[in-house]
Design a protein around this motif. Structure first.
Motif, PDB file in Angstrom:
ATOM      1  N   SER A  29     -84.561  16.295 -28.959  1.00 17.21           N
ATOM      2  CA  SER A  29     -84.921  15.328 -27.712  1.00 17.21           C
ATOM      3  C   SER A  29     -83.312  14.933 -27.355  1.00 17.21           C
ATOM      4  O   SER A  29     -83.114  14.563 -26.178  1.00 17.21           O
ATOM      5  N   GLN A  30     -82.655  14.441 -28.465  1.00 15.29           N
ATOM      6  CA  GLN A  30     -81.179  13.805 -27.924  1.00 15.29           C
ATOM      7  C   GLN A  30     -80.463  14.728 -27.300  1.00 15.29           C
ATOM      8  O   GLN A  30     -79.759  14.415 -26.079  1.00 15.29           O
ATOM      9  N   ALA A  31     -80.160  15.889 -27.721  1.00 15.43           N
ATOM     10  CA  ALA A  31     -79.316  16.929 -27.198  1.00 15.43           C
ATOM     11  C   ALA A  31     -79.865  17.286 -25.476  1.00 15.43           C
ATOM     12  O   ALA A  31     -79.202  17.435 -24.720  1.00 15.43           O
ATOM     13  N   SER A  32     -81.390  17.449 -25.532  1.00 18.36           N
ATOM     14  CA  SER A  32     -81.721  17.423 -24.297  1.00 18.36           C
ATOM     15  C   SER A  32     -81.687  16.586 -23.287  1.00 18.36           C
ATOM     16  O   SER A  32     -81.353  16.730 -22.188  1.00 18.36           O
ATOM     17  N   LEU A  33     -81.661  15.130 -23.874  1.00 18.46           N
ATOM     18  CA  LEU A  33     -81.427  14.016 -22.996  1.00 18.46           C
ATOM     19  C   LEU A  33     -80.048  14.064 -22.445  1.00 18.46           C
ATOM     20  O   LEU A  33     -79.689  14.014 -21.401  1.00 18.46           O
ATOM     21  N   ARG A  34     -79.027  14.587 -23.405  1.00 21.46           N
ATOM     22  CA  ARG A  34     -77.532  14.715 -22.810  1.00 21.46           C
ATOM     23  C   ARG A  34     -77.470  15.493 -21.989  1.00 21.46           C
ATOM     24  O   ARG A  34     -76.688  15.595 -20.863  1.00 21.46           O
ATOM     25  N   GLN A  35     -78.071  17.034 -22.147  1.00 26.01           N
ATOM     26  CA  GLN A  35     -77.991  17.939 -21.069  1.00 26.01           C
ATOM     27  C   GLN A  35     -78.586  17.250 -19.674  1.00 26.01           C
ATOM     28  O   GLN A  35     -77.972  17.601 -18.705  1.00 26.01           O
ATOM     29  N   GLU A  36     -79.660  16.647 -19.806  1.00 24.91           N
ATOM     30  CA  GLU A  36     -80.169  16.111 -18.494  1.00 24.91           C
ATOM     31  C   GLU A  36     -79.292  15.121 -17.834  1.00 24.91           C
ATOM     32  O   GLU A  36     -79.014  15.334 -16.472  1.00 24.91           O
ATOM     33  N   ILE A  37     -78.494  14.511 -18.558  1.00 28.63           N
ATOM     34  CA  ILE A  37     -77.534  13.657 -18.024  1.00 28.63           C
ATOM     35  C   ILE A  37     -76.450  14.259 -17.451  1.00 28.63           C
ATOM     36  O   ILE A  37     -76.039  14.108 -16.569  1.00 28.63           O
ATOM     37  N   ASP A  38     -75.927  15.333 -18.174  1.00 31.93           N
ATOM     38  CA  ASP A  38     -74.753  16.152 -17.604  1.00 31.93           C
ATOM     39  C   ASP A  38     -75.411  16.872 -16.454  1.00 31.93           C
ATOM     40  O   ASP A  38     -74.490  16.849 -15.631  1.00 31.93           O
ATOM     41  N   THR A  39     -76.451  17.160 -16.648  1.00 32.29           N
ATOM     42  CA  THR A  39     -77.003  17.992 -15.467  1.00 32.29           C
ATOM     43  C   THR A  39     -76.964  17.154 -14.110  1.00 32.29           C
ATOM     44  O   THR A  39     -76.616  17.292 -13.171  1.00 32.29           O
ATOM     45  N   GLU A  40     -77.636  15.903 -14.300  1.00 31.74           N
ATOM     46  CA  GLU A  40     -77.610  14.970 -13.392  1.00 31.74           C
ATOM     47  C   GLU A  40     -76.266  14.600 -12.778  1.00 31.74           C
ATOM     48  O   GLU A  40     -75.842  14.256 -11.614  1.00 31.74           O
ATOM     49  N   ARG A  41     -75.215  14.444 -13.699  1.00 37.97           N
ATOM     50  CA  ARG A  41     -73.777  14.152 -13.423  1.00 37.97           C
ATOM     51  C   ARG A  41     -73.281  15.330 -12.629  1.00 37.97           C
ATOM     52  O   ARG A  41     -72.585  15.101 -11.338  1.00 37.97           O
ATOM     53  N   ALA A  42     -73.490  16.565 -12.845  1.00 38.63           N
ATOM     54  CA  ALA A  42     -72.794  17.668 -12.368  1.00 38.63           C
ATOM     55  C   ALA A  42     -73.488  17.714 -10.714  1.00 38.63           C
ATOM     56  O   ALA A  42     -73.061  18.185  -9.647  1.00 38.63           O
TER      57      ALA A  42
END
Length: 409
Positions: free
Chosen positions: A194-207
């Protein structure tokens, strides 16, 4: 049957892995905590956390095989480059995911034990019930069976009852084993991914936000260049023509009239060019009459025959509508310029409740690639700027298919 086999394999391995993880990690961390006062406990705790990471990685691989759960990237961010040597070695102690991995060895031991026991008991009920008639004769004489306790018969009654239980257990086996697998897999996914998935979502949103900003900046630069190269030059010439006409008016009215006619034509051309440029910002037809009508207009003015299939009932945000409009418009422009196609097809349909697919295909010569020019890269930036996914399939010889998957809202 394949699903049952996968669930069974997953569940049967839970207990051995859970026991190994619990004993290894709990022992190392407990020893580390008890000796941290003499500093030797810190590296022991780090070793325990690295062991927890190893077991967590193995569990992520098992989840991936069981449910297709993607293995998250960046679950363990490295220490910053300016971190000292000692702080780098102790870096896992400051990372939440390492401690979640350690927590998982405890939670996983409990859920693994429960899932394993339920599965073994249910398989035993299936095998024991369905084969009771085979080994019933080996039971000692005078053994009081369930049928006799219920007062409904002797050994024959026992055989019927146990076979019935075995059949019930067999019919419910896939659901029970699936539930046992879920009991272990659900907390594993929560703690490990969950934590890594949330970080990925944040990175995707930033990208996505950066892609949108890049697309806007590129469009603005192109608009500025077009203004400079087109209307601005025409206005300069218009100003010069009007100045020349003013001087000619007294001495040569005929030449002055001709110059004024030229200036009027320049004014008309400037208005037409400005109108053309503003279509790239907000097409009036799209704003006034909606996406379907705007796409009909794009298709009708295409230089090759185009068939449009439009099936979108859900409301779309202005940003998504604009992205769809320009994706189709620019894709058909590329078809006309580069593909040598005889016909094309545009499809805009809802895939599900949250996304829609835009497809532009042609029967041209293919070979389209983002590296060959900025057009396809610009389309990708535009689509990704609204949270979409862009793809081009264009083998040499054709056909070419451009696909954009976009959110409905």
């Amino acid at each position: 049957m394949g699903r049952l086999a996968a669930d069974t394999g997953y569940v049967l391995l839970t207990l051995p892995l859970a026991v190994a993880a619990f004993v290894t990690v709990f022992t190392l961390i407990a020893v580390g905590i008890s000796t941290v006062i003499v500093w030797v406990g810190l590296p022991i705790m780090v070793a325990g956390l690295f062991a927890a990471r190893g077991f967590a990685t193995a569990e992520r691989q098992r989840l991936n095989k069981l449910n297709g759960t993607p293995i998250p990237r960046g679950a363990y961010p490295p220490a910053p480059g300016d971190t000292g040597a000692l702080a780098t070695r102790l870096w896992p102690l400051r990372q939440a995911q390492y401690w979640l991995d350690a927590l998982w060895t405890i939670v996983g031991f409990v859920t693994g034990l429960l899932a394993w026991c339920v599965s073994v008991v249910w398989y035993a009920a299936v095998l024991g019930g369905l084969t009771y008639w085979m080994w019933q004769g080996f039971l000692p004489e005078g053994n009081q069976g369930l049928a006799e306790l219920l007062g409904i018969g002797g050994r024959l009654g026992d055989t019927i009852i146990n076979t019935a239980f075995g059949l019930i257990a067999l019919v419910t086996l896939p659901w029970v084993i699936r539930g046992a697998a879920w009991v272990h897999a659900a907390p594993a996914d929560l703690l490990l991914n969950s934590q890594a998935s949330l970080r990925q979502e944040i990175d995707t949103e930033r990208a996505t936000r950066l892609a949108h900003q890049d697309a806007e900046a590129t469009a603005l630069r192109r608009f500025e260049r077009d203004i400079h190269d087109g209307p601005q030059q025409r206005l300069v010439r218009l100003s010069m023509d009007l100045g020349r006409a003013r001087k000619q008016l007294a001495d040569d009215p005929e030449r002055a009239a001709a110059t004024i006619d030229s200036a009027l034509q320049q004014a008309r051309d400037t208005v037409d060019e400005l109108r053309s440029l503003t279509r790239g910002i907000a097409p009036p037809l799209l704003v006034d009459r909606g996406l379907r009508v705007a796409l009909d207009e794009v298709v009708n003015r295409a230089p090759v025959p185009v068939m449009l299939d439009f099936d979108v009932e859900s409301p779309l945000s202005p940003a998504v509508e604009t992205a769809i409009y320009f994706t189709v418009s620019e894709a058909l422009t590329n078809v006309a310029k580069h593909s040598l196609a005889h016909r094309a097809e545009v499809t805009v349909v809802e895939r599900d409740a949250v996304r829609l697919d835009v497809t532009v295909s042609d029967d041209g010569m293919g070979g389209a690639h983002e590296a060959k020019g900025s057009g396809l890269r610009g389309l990708r930036s535009r689509v990704e700027g609204v949270g979409g996914i862009f793809d081009v399939d264009s083998p040499t010889g054709g056909p070419t298919t451009l696909t954009a998957s976009l959110p409905l809202l």
